[in-house]
Design an enzyme around this catalytic site. Structure first.
Site, mmCIF file in Angstrom:
data_model
loop_
_atom_site.group_PDB
_atom_site.id
_atom_site.type_symbol
_atom_site.label_atom_id
_atom_site.label_comp_id
_atom_site.label_asym_id
_atom_site.label_seq_id
_atom_site.Cartn_x
_atom_site.Cartn_y
_atom_site.Cartn_z
ATOM 1 N N ASP A 36 0.593 -0.681 0.073
ATOM 2 C CA ASP A 36 0.154 0.176 -0.006
ATOM 3 C C ASP A 36 0.430 1.146 0.242
ATOM 4 O O ASP A 36 1.763 1.447 0.156
ATOM 5 C CB ASP A 36 -0.789 0.167 1.115
ATOM 6 C CG ASP A 36 -0.188 -0.065 2.683
ATOM 7 O OD1 ASP A 36 0.819 -0.562 2.664
ATOM 8 O OD2 ASP A 36 -0.361 0.564 3.800
ATOM 9 N N GLU A 62 0.275 -1.235 5.978
ATOM 10 C CA GLU A 62 1.488 -0.756 6.440
ATOM 11 C C GLU A 62 0.377 0.696 6.780
ATOM 12 O O GLU A 62 1.219 1.629 7.570
ATOM 13 C CB GLU A 62 2.523 -1.110 5.727
ATOM 14 C CG GLU A 62 3.474 -0.766 6.792
ATOM 15 C CD GLU A 62 4.648 1.143 6.989
ATOM 16 O OE1 GLU A 62 5.436 1.724 8.045
ATOM 17 O OE2 GLU A 62 4.378 1.637 5.358
#
Length: 379
Positions: A80, A141
Site C-alpha cells: 500500500d 502498513e
C-alpha cells in the site's frame, strides 16, 4: 552483479507497471491488483502463495518457495501507499536523469522489485537459501498495520531474523532503530448555552479541550525523543453558543519501551479528570507501534550486513528515524531486525518522491547476499 545489471531495464519496466497502479491503503481494488501482479511473478519462479483475505484493505500474501524447510528469515514488504485514488493518472511514472518518480516509487514499489529480483538472484546463485525464507506482502502498513500486525507477530516468533524492505535513506543508510508511536482521540462533551443570555448555564467543551492541549503538549521532550502533537481539532457550531462538543487527535512518538509505558499512563491520567466542571472526556487509541531499539540482536545483524556490503564494495551506514514501520513488531519480540533494505530513495509521501535508479541492482545484490550469508552459517 552483471547478470542483474543486464536485467535492469526489465526491473524498471516492472517498477513502472506497479507505480502506475493506485494502491492507497484504503483502495482495496488497487492494492489487490498490485498483489495479483506480484503473486504471478513469484509463482513463476516456484513460490507458493497463501492469500489472507481482508474485507476493507487489500489481501495479504504469504509467499514461500516450494522447497521451504523451517524458514529462519522473514521478509516484510508492504504493497500500500499513502496516495489517493487517481494520483497515478495525475502524475504517472517517469525518469529524469538517474531518478525515477511517481507515487510510491520508493515507498515501497521499488522495494517490491528489489525483493522479487533478490529471490531470482538466489534461485540462480544460491537456491538452498530459498528454503529458509518466507515473505509477507502486507497491505495496510501506511495506516498502522491494523490487520497485518498479528500476522507479522505470529510469523516473527518462528524466525531468527526479520528483514524489512522500507527504502534506504537518501544517503544510502539502512535503519536500525525507529521511534514507536500511535494516535489518540479525545471526544469532549459539555453543555450548550447562549453565550449572551445565559453563559453560566453552559460547560464549554472547547475550553476543556484547551486545557488538555496544554497538558498533553507539556509531555513533549525532544531531547529524550518524546513528542506529542495535537494535529487536528474541531468543535463548536456558532460564536454565540457555548460549545457542547469538541474533538482532538493526538500523535505520540516515543524512543523506548519505558517512555511508551510512562506516556500512556500520563495521557490516561490527564484525561481522567476534567478541568472544566460539567464536561466529560472519552479517550480512545493508544501507542500501537512499539519502538524499534538498537539492541544487541539488531546490532549483530547490522554487522553481518555491513560485512556483506564490504565484500561487495558497498558502504552500509545505518541511522535512526522517527517514522514508524513494521520493523517494530519483530524487533519488539526480540527478533534480530533491520529495516531500510530497499533501494535508495527520498521525499517519501510527497509529490517529489524519487528512487535512485542505480541503487536498484546494488541493493538487490546486497539483500540477496545477506540472505545467503544468514542461511549458510558463515557468519
Amino acid at each position: 552483479m552483471s547478470d542483474l545489471e543486464d536485467k535492469q531495464q526489465e526491473m524498471i519496466k516492472l517498477l513502472e507497471k506497479l507505480v502506475n497502479i493506485d494502491s492507497g491503503s484504503n483502495f482495496k481494488v488497487g492494492v489487490d491488483k498490485v498483489g495479483s501482479i506480484l503473486r504471478e511473478e513469484y509463482e513463476a519462479i516456484g513460490f507458493t502463495c497463501e492469500k489472507i483475505q481482508e474485507e476493507k484493505v487489500g489481501n495479504h500474501l504469504m509467499l514461500q518457495h516450494k522447497t521451504v524447510d523451517k524458514p529462519s528469515i522473514l521478509l516484510i514488504a508492504h504493497m500500500d501507499t499513502v496516495f489517493k485514488e487517481g494520483t497515478a493518472d495525475e502524475r504517472p511514472f517517469y525518469i529524469e536523469g538517474n531518478r525515477a518518480y511517481g507515487p510510491g516509487v520508493a515507498d515501497m514499489k521499488g522495494s517490491q522489485v528489489t525483493l522479487l529480483y533478490a529471490m531470482k538472484y538466489l534461485l540462480e546463485n544460491s537456491p538452498e537459501s530459498l528454503k529458509k525464507v518466507m515473505i509477507l506482502l502486507n497491505s495496510d502498513e501506511e495506516i498502522g498495520s491494523p490487520t497485518s500486525r498479528k500476522i507479522i507477530e505470529k510469523l516473527s516468533v518462528k524466525v531468527e531474523y526479520a528483514l524489512v524492505m522500507e527504502p534506504a535513506r537518501k544517503d544510502g543508510s539502512i535503519v536500525t532503530s525507529r521511534r514507536g508511536g500511535g494516535t489518540y482521540k479525545l471526544r469532549i462533551t459539555g453543555k450548550s448555552a447562549h453565550s449572551g443570555v445565559a453563559p453560566q448555564d453552559g460547560h464549554s467543551a472547547i475550553e476543556e479541550m484547551g486545557h488538555k492541549i496544554v497538558k498533553l503538549s507539556e509531555l513533549t521532550n525532544h531531547d529524550e525523543g518524546v513528542s506529542i502533537n495535537v494535529g487536528k481539532v474541531n468543535g463548536g457550531e456558532a460564536t454565540n453558543v457555548v460549545p457542547d462538543e469538541a474533538t482532538l487527535h493526538v500523535d505520540v512518538r516515543v524512543s523506548n519501551v519505558e517512555q511508551s509505558e510512562y506516556i500512556e499512563q500520563q495521557i490516561e491520567d490527564i484525561c481522567a479528570t476534567p478541568d472544566i466542571q460539567g464536561t466529560k472526556i472519552e479517550l480512545t487509541g493508544g501507542i500501537r507501534r512499539p519502538p524499534m531499539e538498537l539492541d544487541q540482536e539488531n546490532m549483530e545483524l547490522l554487522n553481518i550486513i555491513q560485512d556483506v556490503g564490504e565484500s561487495l564494495d558497498i558502504e552500509v551506514s545505518h541511522t535512526h528515524t522517527g517514522g514508524g514501520s513494521d520493523a517494530s513488531f519483530p524487533s519488539h519480540l526480540g527478533v534480530a531486525t533491520v529495516d531500510g533494505l530497499g533501494p535508495v530513495g527520498g521525499e517519501m509521501h510527497s509529490e517529489k518522491e524519487y528512487l535512485e535508479i542505480d541503487s536498484i541492482t546494488e541493493r538487490t545484490v546486497l539483500l540477496a547476499e545477506t540472505i545467503h550469508n544468514l542461511t549458510s552459517n558463515t557468519h
